[in-house]
Design an enzyme around this catalytic site. Structure first.
Site, PDB file in Angstrom:
ATOM      1  N   ARG A 107       0.884  -1.169   0.000  1.00 31.30           N
ATOM      2  CA  ARG A 107       0.000   0.000   0.000  1.00 31.30           C
ATOM      3  C   ARG A 107       0.919   1.216   0.000  1.00 31.30           C
ATOM      4  O   ARG A 107       2.138   1.051  -0.104  1.00 31.30           O
ATOM      5  CB  ARG A 107      -0.920  -0.018   1.220  1.00 31.30           C
ATOM      6  CG  ARG A 107      -0.179  -0.184   2.520  1.00 31.30           C
ATOM      7  CD  ARG A 107      -1.085  -0.160   3.730  1.00 31.30           C
ATOM      8  NE  ARG A 107      -0.295  -0.484   4.906  1.00 31.30           N
ATOM      9  CZ  ARG A 107      -0.733  -0.418   6.129  1.00 31.30           C
ATOM     10  NH1 ARG A 107      -1.967  -0.040   6.376  1.00 31.30           N
ATOM     11  NH2 ARG A 107       0.042  -0.713   7.150  1.00 31.30           N
ATOM     12  N   GLU A 146      -1.940   7.488   6.829  1.00 31.09           N
ATOM     13  CA  GLU A 146      -0.513   7.704   7.108  1.00 31.09           C
ATOM     14  C   GLU A 146       0.260   8.116   5.858  1.00 31.09           C
ATOM     15  O   GLU A 146       1.171   7.408   5.399  1.00 31.09           O
ATOM     16  CB  GLU A 146       0.104   6.446   7.723  1.00 31.09           C
ATOM     17  CG  GLU A 146      -0.464   6.127   9.087  1.00 31.09           C
ATOM     18  CD  GLU A 146       0.259   4.981   9.789  1.00 31.09           C
ATOM     19  OE1 GLU A 146       0.899   4.171   9.094  1.00 31.09           O
ATOM     20  OE2 GLU A 146       0.174   4.900  11.017  1.00 31.09           O
ATOM     21  N   GLU A 309      -4.956   5.684  16.065  1.00 35.79           N
ATOM     22  CA  GLU A 309      -4.700   4.242  16.167  1.00 35.79           C
ATOM     23  C   GLU A 309      -3.805   3.990  17.369  1.00 35.79           C
ATOM     24  O   GLU A 309      -2.880   4.767  17.646  1.00 35.79           O
ATOM     25  CB  GLU A 309      -3.933   3.736  14.941  1.00 35.79           C
ATOM     26  CG  GLU A 309      -4.666   3.777  13.634  1.00 35.79           C
ATOM     27  CD  GLU A 309      -3.789   3.277  12.480  1.00 35.79           C
ATOM     28  OE1 GLU A 309      -2.821   2.529  12.727  1.00 35.79           O
ATOM     29  OE2 GLU A 309      -4.066   3.662  11.333  1.00 35.79           O
TER      30      GLU A 309
END
Ligand code: GAL
Length: 674
Positions: A107, A146, A309
């Site tokens: 990713r 992120e 998170e």
């Protein structure tokens, strides 16, 4: 307003088991979960083929959330692209610094400049906004995931050249700022400008700095592009993205300048994954680092932030992924609240069954909740958080600030000289933070974008890259009564890493009342001594040899060719004072030095006495004046601490004695009215 409790949830992975999703929501409710974050990696199910959209599954998630009184943070899917997109538009994939285009996979593997990527992201974001932008349960947009990394493709090179043209105007200006006659690196054409790469240019420090600045700007530009796509249908919902830390050392994320990025997010959010119970440091020392980084991320916008998170127990990417011991989850999560978070959100709500994150900690794991200790601990925390809604929006009041700067960090990493192995910028920041953490003094960790007024004490460790603008801010701060502390390796270079004439920024020497002549360094086994009154402290790594113009000496070197010369000095400047610590010492000297300053400046502490410095007391103050005290025991033994009188324990509603007992790894939250 409620503290947010919940986190990243991936119902798209469970489409063949719809009953699982229903069950999950029942478990969420039982554990006082009030928020889920969805959609971040769901592009292939949202848009299985180009321009064919499938929202049924997400509609159901919104319905279930609303039925259960749960809010939704909706992610845009740009963090991971579908296969069809990369096949059709290969330029969306990233090109590495060796100029090789990546294959599809992983990713965060996309070019932020790619026209095709931007267009596909615009389309999918707009669709999401159109469909969900007005849903009652939509709490916030979570753009991508992120943001990080860089791309060296031709589109990025050309954007970089354009950025350089905007910044410098002429090639002469670039050549001058970069000192390009060195090694005959003079640019004669804008086309010669290229990103730093190991197969080309890496030695021009100003180019390295500018490239990092460009990457930050290009990432922000991409974020704004994503945001603009939402605005047509959803312009009244908060927009953010999740920031990170450098995971290995729990230090600020290095690749992007968050002091800049934070200016475009509505709320700072970040992902916090400390390696609790590791075998190289105490829980208290790790807690100190967690405190520091939260104090930085809170100060970026001078408002409460969100933990987007965290792990309910362990992660899957440390070398050893140790579960949190009983009670640690509460303590670790409360610490985040204590430093200014208005949430405890997790990665992840349910563990996946396959692929790389299947063994990452989760609220609902492979072992069912009924016999899952982690789930039980999450539920207990949820109950305690529900007692703390008054905390939402409250801030920390700090009289002390420590200065951090991403650009300085980058420049220090690039330095070719002095002691590279002994550089330790982050360790130094922590060393200067420690006396305050141990004495329960609130600290803000600020950057050049913050206002300096209002602090009594401002600490500037190793500010090697130091602009004239920053100097002006400091001068104003000190003139009007502030106290500043500088250390070795400060004020040496300007924004393009050119060394100031004379070795150190003249105005800084004037402020400090010193002239800096030489930077001495030590191999690890070599030391000097710092003599302060009757006490002797060890000096290691760095020692600056300086003369005093108007400063008074406070401590002296014990040996070497500068024996007897000043090692620490203080200068009166305007209504304030400027300290200079010329040498690196251990914690002992810093504890003495800052304890004296705390007393001299009458800076208040959140506790009076305590049985161990592994206990931390942090406070937040609500708008109505209620002060929340978080008394946290990071040791594995019973400890006690003395706080102000008349505090009430939030959990029991009982007034507490001034001396408070804390069991091993226990946290108590108390309130008072000012
Ligand atoms: C974060 C990321 C999450 C997940 C998590 C695992 O960096 O945003 O998607 O991978 O790490 O700890």
């Amino acid at each position: 307003m409620k503290l947010l409790h919940g986190g990243d949830y991936f119902p798209e992975q469970w489409q063949t088991q719809p009953e699982t999703i229903k069950e999950d929501f029942a478990y969420f409710k039982q554990a006082n979960i009030n928020t889920v974050t969805v959609g971040m990696f769901a592009w292939s199910i949202l848009e299985p083929e180009e321009d064919h959209f499938n929202f049924a599954w997400l509609d159901q998630v919104f319905d279930l959330a609303e039925e259960n009184g749960i809010k939704v943070i909706l992610g845009t899917p740009s963090g991971a692209r579908p296969n069809w997109l990369a096949s059709k538009y290969p330029d969306v994939l990233r090109v590495n610094s060796r100029l090789e285009r990546n294959l599809f996979g992983g990713r965060h593997n996309h070019c932020f400049t790619s026209v095709n990527y931007r267009e596909r992201v615009r389309i999918v974001n707009e669709k999401l906004a159109e469909r969900y932008g007005q849903r009652e349960s939509l709490l916030m947009w979570h753009l991508s995931n992120e943001y990080s990394g860089e791309c060296h493709c031709e589109q990025c090179q050309s954007a970089f050249r354009h950025w350089m043209q905007e910044k410098y105007g002429t090639l002469d200006a670039v050549n001058q700022a970069y000192w390009n006659t060195f090694w005959s690196h003079t640019y004669t054409d804008w086309q010669q400008i290229h990103s730093p790469t190991e197969v080309g240019e890496m030695a021009v420090h100003a180019l390295n700095l500018d490239w990092r600045r460009f990457v930050t700007d290009q990432t922000i530009d991409f974020y704004l592009h994503e945001k603009a796509a939402l605005q047509r249908y959803s312009d009244d919902v908060l927009v953010t993205t999740n920031f990170m830390a450098d995971t290995e050392h729990l230090i600020p994320f290095q690749a992007l300048d968050y002091s800049k990025f934070s200016q475009v997010v509505d709320v700072v959010t970040w992902d916090c994954y400390p390696a609790w119970h590791n075998d190289w440091e105490s829980e208290a020392n790790l807690a100190l680092k967690v405190g520091f980084i939260n104090d930085l991320y809170r100060s970026l916008k001078e408002q409460p932030f969100l933990i987007m998170e965290s792990s309910p127990s362990f992660v899957n990417w440390h070398d050893v992924n140790r579960p949190k011991r009983p009670g640690m989850h509460q303590l670790a999560s409360m610490q985040l609240l204590a430093h200014g978070s208005d949430s405890v959100l997790y990665f992840q709500m349910r563990a996946s069954k396959g692929s790389s994150e299947k063994f990452h900690g989760s609220v609902i794991g492979h072992v069912p909740p009924e016999r899952n200790r982690v789930y039980q601990e999450v539920a207990t925390l949820g109950q305690r958080m529900a007692e703390l809604d008054g905390l939402v929006g409250s801030m920390k009041q700090s009289e002390v600030a420590i200065y951090y700067d991403w650009e300085n960090d980058w420049a220090l990493q690039d330095i070719q000289g002095f002691s590279k192995t002994g550089m330790h910028y982050h360790r130094t920041l922590h060393d200067h933070y420690r006396p305050f953490w141990q004495q329960d003094v609130n600290v803000d960790v600020i950057t050049k974008n913050n206002a300096f007024e209002g602090y009594k004490l401002l600490i500037m460790p190793m500010v090697y890259l130091h602009s004239e603008d920053l100097l002006e801010k400091i001068q104003t701060f000190v003139k009007s009564g502030g106290t500043v502390v500088y250390t070795y390796l400060s004020g040496m270079a300007n924004e393009t890493d050119l060394v100031y004439e004379g070795g150190t920024l003249a105005g800084l020497q004037d402020l400090l009342g010193v002239i800096i002549n030489e930077t001495d360094v030590y191999y690890p086994s070599q030391t000097n001594q710092l003599l302060l009154g009757d006490a002797t402290y060890q000096v290691h790594d760095y020692a600056i040899v300086f003369e005093r113009t108007s400063a008074e000496a406070m401590a002296y070197y014990g040996s070497d060719f500068y024996q007897g010369e000043a090692a620490v000095s203080v200068n009166h400047y305007g209504d304030g004072q400027a300290y200079y610590i010329g040498a690196r010492t251990g914690d002992d000297f810093l504890a003495t030095f800052y304890t004296d300053l705390l007393e001299q400046l009458n800076i208040s502490s959140n506790s009076s006495t305590k049985t161990s410095q592994d206990v931390s007391v942090q406070t937040r103050e609500a708008i109505d004046g209620t002060v929340y005290y978080f008394a946290m025991n990071f040791s594995n033994q019973l400890q006690s601490v003395e706080l102000s009188p008349n505090l009430v324990d939030v959990s029991t509603g009982q007034e507490v004695e001034t001396s408070l007992d804390l069991q091993a790894f226990e946290v108590k939250v108390l309130i008072s009215k000012t």
